[in-house]
Design a protein around this motif. Structure first.
Motif, short mmCIF file in Angstrom:
data_model
loop_
_atom_site.label_atom_id
_atom_site.label_comp_id
_atom_site.label_asym_id
_atom_site.label_seq_id
_atom_site.Cartn_x
_atom_site.Cartn_y
_atom_site.Cartn_z
N THR A 265 0.80 -1.21 0.00
CA THR A 265 0.00 0.00 0.00
C THR A 265 0.84 1.27 0.00
O THR A 265 0.31 2.36 -0.23
CB THR A 265 -0.90 0.04 1.24
OG1 THR A 265 -0.08 0.03 2.42
CG2 THR A 265 -1.84 -1.16 1.28
N ASN A 273 5.63 7.90 -0.69
CA ASN A 273 4.64 7.34 -1.61
C ASN A 273 3.37 8.16 -1.76
O ASN A 273 2.60 7.95 -2.70
CB ASN A 273 4.26 5.93 -1.15
CG ASN A 273 5.44 4.99 -1.18
OD1 ASN A 273 6.15 4.90 -2.17
ND2 ASN A 273 5.68 4.28 -0.07
N GLY A 274 3.14 9.05 -0.83
CA GLY A 274 1.91 9.84 -0.86
C GLY A 274 2.07 11.09 -0.03
O GLY A 274 2.68 12.06 -0.47
N LYS A 294 0.21 4.54 -1.72
CA LYS A 294 0.25 4.32 -3.16
C LYS A 294 -1.15 4.31 -3.78
O LYS A 294 -2.16 4.23 -3.08
CB LYS A 294 0.93 2.98 -3.47
CG LYS A 294 2.40 2.91 -3.11
CD LYS A 294 2.94 1.52 -3.43
CE LYS A 294 4.42 1.37 -3.08
NZ LYS A 294 4.91 -0.01 -3.35
N THR A 295 -1.16 4.33 -5.11
CA THR A 295 -2.40 4.23 -5.86
C THR A 295 -2.99 2.83 -5.69
O THR A 295 -2.27 1.83 -5.81
CB THR A 295 -2.17 4.52 -7.35
OG1 THR A 295 -1.65 5.84 -7.49
CG2 THR A 295 -3.46 4.39 -8.13
N GLN A 299 -7.24 6.52 -9.76
CA GLN A 299 -6.46 7.55 -9.08
C GLN A 299 -6.67 7.53 -7.57
O GLN A 299 -6.13 8.35 -6.85
CB GLN A 299 -6.86 8.93 -9.63
CG GLN A 299 -6.58 9.12 -11.12
CD GLN A 299 -5.11 8.95 -11.44
OE1 GLN A 299 -4.24 9.53 -10.78
NE2 GLN A 299 -4.82 8.15 -12.46
N ARG A 301 -6.34 6.15 -3.68
CA ARG A 301 -5.13 5.72 -2.97
C ARG A 301 -5.46 5.07 -1.63
O ARG A 301 -6.53 5.30 -1.05
CB ARG A 301 -4.19 6.93 -2.74
CG ARG A 301 -3.50 7.40 -4.01
CD ARG A 301 -2.60 8.59 -3.77
NE ARG A 301 -1.85 8.94 -4.96
CZ ARG A 301 -0.61 8.55 -5.24
NH1 ARG A 301 0.05 7.81 -4.35
NH2 ARG A 301 -0.02 8.91 -6.35
N TYR A 302 -4.50 4.27 -1.17
CA TYR A 302 -4.63 3.64 0.14
C TYR A 302 -4.39 4.69 1.22
O TYR A 302 -3.62 5.64 1.04
CB TYR A 302 -3.60 2.52 0.30
CG TYR A 302 -3.83 1.34 -0.61
CD1 TYR A 302 -4.91 0.49 -0.42
CD2 TYR A 302 -2.95 1.08 -1.67
CE1 TYR A 302 -5.12 -0.61 -1.26
CE2 TYR A 302 -3.15 -0.01 -2.51
CZ TYR A 302 -4.23 -0.85 -2.30
OH TYR A 302 -4.43 -1.91 -3.13
N SER A 317 -9.44 10.20 -5.19
CA SER A 317 -8.36 11.09 -5.59
C SER A 317 -8.64 12.52 -5.17
O SER A 317 -7.71 13.30 -4.91
CB SER A 317 -8.16 11.02 -7.11
OG SER A 317 -9.33 11.42 -7.80
N ALA A 320 -7.28 12.35 -1.70
CA ALA A 320 -5.90 11.89 -1.65
C ALA A 320 -4.91 12.87 -2.28
O ALA A 320 -3.79 13.03 -1.79
CB ALA A 320 -5.78 10.53 -2.33
#
Length: 358
Positions: A265, A273-274, A294-295, A299, A301-302, A317, A320
């Motif tokens: 994730t 990652n995010g 991550k995605t 689009q 994300r976790y 998205s 996120a």
């Protein structure tokens, strides 16, 4: 009395007798039909619940032919999903099913045998199988099949026959398993927020509210290391900060990342990652931290909420993307200084005309 007068009187009497016979026969026919309907419905299975009885239901099992089986159980005053996963249940969706159970009513019998189960999609393989329990006792065990012009076809466990059931709302029972779960992540009022921040690979965005006015700073990250925050952020658009808060004030999950590892994730390193979004409420009413990874799909994300139960969510998205923001995401839109007065309007109009021709 003249003969013709006698004839007229006889005709009138005959007509009255005919009318009397007609209404008598009509009344008898109506009574026979009423007795027939009563006899036909007297042995229809009972499937509905009273308002008091429905509150005594402690477990609901729903088996959909094309979806995962779902089991809901009442634990104390709250409902939980116990199959296919263990999780807090979506209260409103469970309530809608309980309310619908009060509306169920058998209307008529279509076939008193098992011969047409396949025709009406009432086989074990095709039907939706609904079982409601009061403690360990089954209070309802019903199969729902095809719906047509005559209504919703159903059969009851332990009783042969195809019946028409009224009051059934199929969409309440055919939800995806994820939609039986409580999807709420955050809940707050934007007016109660006094501080917020976003940190990601670009740097740290810090926002604070003084009265009703928002101000902020940005500390860039270079070579993975966070640098000092700059001076007052002149280009900051306070409305963009409000947009961030609106995206998180009623944050809910689109889906869940059950079984995914932290590496899968990207939540093992959300800064890379995010991003990490933090929100602080006034009067010590609460601090929230959401890690975005991550995605997941598209689009979306976790994400996880710090201090929660460890559930891995999938968020849209729209929410996120704020965690991945660059400085310009929070800045006022640039305007061309050389566009003044009529010239600016003329150029804008020309631009619209060009777009119209493309």
């Amino acid at each position: 009395m003249k003969t013709e007068h006698k004839i007229y009187i006889a005709l009138v009497v005959l007509a009255l007798l005919g009318v009397g016979v007609f209404f008598t026969q009509k009344k008898e026919r109506a009574e026979r039909e009423a007795r027939s309907v009563t006899a036909a419905t007297a042995d229809l299975p009972s499937v509905g619940f009273s308002s008091d009885d429905v509150e005594k239901i402690t477990k609901i099992s729903i088996k959909n032919a094309d979806k995962s089986d779902v089991t809901l159980e009442k634990k104390g005053d709250t409902w939980e999903v116990t199959k296919p996963v263990s999780a807090k249940a979506h209260t409103a969706n469970v309530r809608s099913v309980l309310d619908n159970l009060k509306e169920l009513k058998m209307k008529e019998a279509i076939d008193r045998t098992t011969a047409t189960y396949g025709q009406y999609e009432l086989t074990d393989e095709k039907a939706l199988h609904l079982v409601a329990y009061k403690g360990d006792e089954k209070a309802l065990d019903i199969y729902l099949g095809k719906s047509g012009s005559r209504g919703q076809m159903a059969r009851v466990d332990g009783k042969d026959g195809v019946y028409v059931v009224g009051g059934y709302s199929s969409y309440l029972y055919t939800r995806e398993p994820k939609n039986w779960r409580d999807n709420a992540i955050l809940k707050f009022e934007t007016d109660n927020v006094i501080q917020a921040s976003v940190e990601n690979k670009n740097g740290l965005f810090s926002f604070s509210k003084n009265g009703d006015a928002w101000s902020g700073t940005f500390a860039p990250r270079k070579a993975g290391k966070l640098g000092p925050a700059g001076a007052k952020w002149e280009k900051l658009d306070p409305e963009k900060v409000k947009d961030l808060l609106r995206a998180y004030q009623g944050l809910g999950a689109e889906d869940f990342g059950d079984g995914k590892s932290a590496a899968d994730t990207g939540l093992d390193d959300p800064l890379a990652n995010g991003g990490v979004v933090k929100i602080k409420l006034k009067d010590n009413a609460g601090d929230f931290t959401v890690n975005v990874g991550k995605t997941a799909k598209g689009q979306s994300r976790y994400a996880t909420k710090e201090g929660g139960d460890g559930t891995i969510y999938v968020i849209s998205s729209w929410s996120a993307d704020w965690a991945l923001a660059e400085p310009k995401r929070f800045e006022k839109s640039e305007k061309k200084d050389d566009m003044k007065g009529g010239d600016a309007h003329d150029d804008e109009a020309a631009g619209h005309m060009d777009l119209g021709h493309e």
